[in-house]
Design a protein around this motif. Structure first.
Motif, PDB file in Angstrom:
ATOM      1  N   ARG A 130      65.908  83.053  20.649  1.00 23.71           N
ATOM      2  CA  ARG A 130      65.823  82.719  19.220  1.00 23.71           C
ATOM      3  C   ARG A 130      67.140  82.996  18.489  1.00 23.71           C
ATOM      4  NH1 ARG A 130      62.983  85.885  16.693  1.00 23.71           N
ATOM      5  NH2 ARG A 130      62.153  87.259  18.326  1.00 23.71           N
ATOM      6  N   VAL A 138      59.938  90.049  25.755  1.00 24.85           N
ATOM      7  CA  VAL A 138      60.233  90.228  24.330  1.00 24.85           C
ATOM      8  C   VAL A 138      61.746  90.146  24.095  1.00 24.85           C
ATOM      9  CG1 VAL A 138      60.114  91.849  22.391  1.00 24.85           C
ATOM     10  CG2 VAL A 138      58.136  91.558  23.912  1.00 24.85           C
ATOM     11  N   THR A 198      58.563  98.445  22.537  1.00 31.24           N
ATOM     12  CA  THR A 198      57.410  97.540  22.530  1.00 31.24           C
ATOM     13  C   THR A 198      56.079  98.277  22.701  1.00 31.24           C
ATOM     14  OG1 THR A 198      58.073  97.097  24.830  1.00 31.24           O
ATOM     15  CG2 THR A 198      58.480  95.372  23.219  1.00 31.24           C
ATOM     16  N   THR A 228      60.857  89.302  15.457  1.00 31.55           N
ATOM     17  CA  THR A 228      59.882  89.010  16.520  1.00 31.55           C
ATOM     18  C   THR A 228      58.457  88.977  15.967  1.00 31.55           C
ATOM     19  OG1 THR A 228      61.266  89.999  18.238  1.00 31.55           O
ATOM     20  CG2 THR A 228      58.900  89.860  18.699  1.00 31.55           C
ATOM     21  N   ASN A 229      57.709  87.985  16.400  1.00 37.65           N
ATOM     22  CA  ASN A 229      56.283  87.894  16.031  1.00 37.65           C
ATOM     23  C   ASN A 229      55.556  87.154  17.147  1.00 37.65           C
ATOM     24  OD1 ASN A 229      53.893  88.075  14.727  1.00 37.65           O
ATOM     25  ND2 ASN A 229      54.396  86.675  13.066  1.00 37.65           N
ATOM     26  N   ILE A 230      55.286  87.865  18.237  1.00 40.84           N
ATOM     27  CA  ILE A 230      54.635  87.273  19.411  1.00 40.84           C
ATOM     28  C   ILE A 230      53.146  87.617  19.366  1.00 40.84           C
ATOM     29  CG2 ILE A 230      54.545  87.230  21.934  1.00 40.84           C
ATOM     30  CD1 ILE A 230      57.505  88.056  21.939  1.00 40.84           C
ATOM     31  N   ASP A 254      62.957  86.515  24.726  1.00 41.73           N
ATOM     32  CA  ASP A 254      62.538  85.674  23.594  1.00 41.73           C
ATOM     33  C   ASP A 254      63.485  85.847  22.406  1.00 41.73           C
ATOM     34  OD1 ASP A 254      60.411  84.180  21.889  1.00 41.73           O
ATOM     35  OD2 ASP A 254      60.583  86.128  20.882  1.00 41.73           O
ATOM     36  N   ALA A 255      63.889  87.084  22.140  1.00 42.71           N
ATOM     37  CA  ALA A 255      64.801  87.349  21.018  1.00 42.71           C
ATOM     38  C   ALA A 255      66.176  86.744  21.269  1.00 42.71           C
ATOM     39  CB  ALA A 255      64.909  88.849  20.774  1.00 42.71           C
ATOM     40  N   ASN A 269      57.011  98.751  17.735  1.00 41.04           N
ATOM     41  CA  ASN A 269      56.041  97.666  17.714  1.00 41.04           C
ATOM     42  C   ASN A 269      54.761  98.151  17.030  1.00 41.04           C
ATOM     43  OD1 ASN A 269      54.354  95.479  18.156  1.00 41.04           O
ATOM     44  ND2 ASN A 269      54.076  95.911  20.339  1.00 41.04           N
ATOM     45  N   ARG A 273      55.418  92.994  16.925  1.00 41.80           N
ATOM     46  CA  ARG A 273      56.145  92.871  15.655  1.00 41.80           C
ATOM     47  C   ARG A 273      56.714  94.251  15.343  1.00 41.80           C
ATOM     48  NH1 ARG A 273      52.320  90.609  12.358  1.00 41.80           N
ATOM     49  NH2 ARG A 273      52.006  92.368  10.973  1.00 41.80           N
ATOM     50  N   LEU A 310      65.357  90.258  17.151  1.00 44.45           N
ATOM     51  CA  LEU A 310      64.349  91.265  17.508  1.00 44.45           C
ATOM     52  C   LEU A 310      63.567  91.701  16.280  1.00 44.45           C
ATOM     53  CD1 LEU A 310      66.374  93.342  20.125  1.00 44.45           C
ATOM     54  CD2 LEU A 310      64.105  92.355  20.528  1.00 44.45           C
TER      55      LEU A 310
END
Length: 396
Positions: free
Chosen positions: A320, A313, A135, A336-338, A316-317, A358, A351, A333
């Motif tokens: 999802r 992160v 990240t 990912t688009n935070i 969240d993955a 990232n 991302r 992962l």
């Protein structure tokens, strides 16, 4: 789904040995992140406003820790234990690039997602791994910031030409030094002294004295905690301080360092992924730090802010993915688009590219002023002007 209605994540960090204080700071930040994910908090962080993971029937996350002791081989063993015996869904870790290298290698072999929030060696995302994600920025981005600052100072009449590098011979030190050398050349600077050593050391006096005699104006330092402290003590013994001591965070940006060196740490400039002063332009930083302070009676720091963010992160993955299937988590992962507004970091967001890096990460430079890390670069978020050249010891 998940034993005891909990989803297990393994975390490999140094909890004993010379980096135990760093590991404990990281544990505190991850524990707070777990608390926020597992319960409702009115914060714009991912998963903060729900209980647990909503797409996994509100299951909660349990973190199981492994102690690397700061030793790569032990980090690898602990990663394997967490995967094989604890059956974790994913791993997070491991602060040092050398330990991250080994721990993530076993995760890749076992096809378990591994998220690295702190380690910065560029080669970590150049291994063609499918399950590795980072990240935070790598050393290329961090080191470029120093040269942006040097160019700014040069444009304002500072004659910055002579550079020296003092580095340990770990993967972190060697890769950082290689980037520093390359950018010194591009800057039309001269590398007047290069000193490499094997940690731990009881003295760096000889190396620093050779650097002093080389007439270096800027000294790059790549050290973890005990050696970073040694650098400051030995510079004091020599009664010499360069125009700029610029360092690749590591040992220089953890609370233990400032407690140890006190006012002698003044005017060191470090790259940082995060600083408390960001709260002036990003209120979520202050909100989260207030929570951290109320729980631990101290401020969050540059290192564990990265760990805290990495955990969100990863959580969240997993949410999802809607599953603890390792390939589903890997795919999540990759997707990912935070946005940056949902993070405490100074980033545009999170991302990942195909290597797991990232591409929206960013960084800052901070200078130690009055025993605090104050943002000096970029100017858009600077809290104060850079002090350059640093004063001599008797003027500090």
């Amino acid at each position: 789904m998940g034993e005891g209605r909990e989803i297990k994540i393994g975390a490999v960090y140094p909890f004993t040995g010379s980096l135990a204080a760093v590991g404990e700071d990281i544990r505190q930040a991850i524990d707070l992140a777990v608390e926020i994910v597992n319960n409702r908090y009115d914060l714009p962080l991912p998963l903060a406003r729900t209980n647990g993971l909503p797409l996994l029937e509100n299951q909660k996350i349990k973190v199981i820790y492994g102690d690397s002791q700061g030793i790569p081989a032990i980090g690898r063993e602990e990663a394997e234990r967490l995967i094989v015996k604890e059956k974790v869904a994913a791993l997070i870790g491991s602060y040092q690039s050398s330990v991250t290298l080994q721990a993530s290698a076993i995760a890749e072999a076992e096809k378990v997602p591994f998220l690295a929030p702190e380690a910065s060696a560029p080669s970590l995302t150049e291994r063609d791994y499918q399950y590795f994600f980072r990240t935070a920025p790598n050393d290329h981005l961090y080191t470029n910031l120093f040269f942006e600052l040097f160019q700014f100072l040069r444009n304002r009449g500072r004659d910055i030409k002579n550079f020296a590098i003092l580095t340990e011979d770990s993967i972190f030190g060697l890769e950082a030094a290689a980037i520093e050398k390359s950018l010194i050349r591009k800057f039309s600077g001269e590398l007047v002294e290069f000193e490499m050593y094997t940690p731990p050391v009881s003295s760096l006096l000889d190396e620093l004295d050779r650097i002093r005699k080389s007439k270096a104006q800027v000294v790059f330092g790549n050290q973890f905690l005990s050696d970073a402290t040694q650098v400051v003590q030995d510079l004091n013994t020599l009664n010499w301080f360069p125009e700029g001591l610029v360092v690749q965070n590591a040992g220089y940006t953890i609370p233990e360092f400032l407690k140890t060196v006190g006012k002698d740490g003044k005017y060191i400039i470090s790259r940082v992924a995060w600083a408390l002063g960001l709260g002036r332009v990003k209120p979520i930083v202050t909100e989260v730090n207030n929570l951290y302070r109320s729980k631990y009676n101290e401020d969050m720091n540059e290192t564990n802010a990265r760990s805290f963010t990495g955990f969100f992160v990863l959580a969240d993955a997993i949410n999802r993915a809607g599953s603890i299937n390792k390939d589903e988590i890997k795919r999540a992962l990759l997707g990912t688009n935070i946005p940056g507004k949902s993070l405490i970091m100074p980033w545009k967001g999170v991302r990942f590219d195909s290597n797991g890096q990232n591409i929206l990460a960013d960084a800052l430079l901070a200078q130690i002023i009055n025993q605090e890390y104050k943002i000096i670069w970029p100017l858009s978020v600077a809290e104060t002007r850079v002090v350059w050249p640093a004063p001599a010891w008797n003027e500090k």
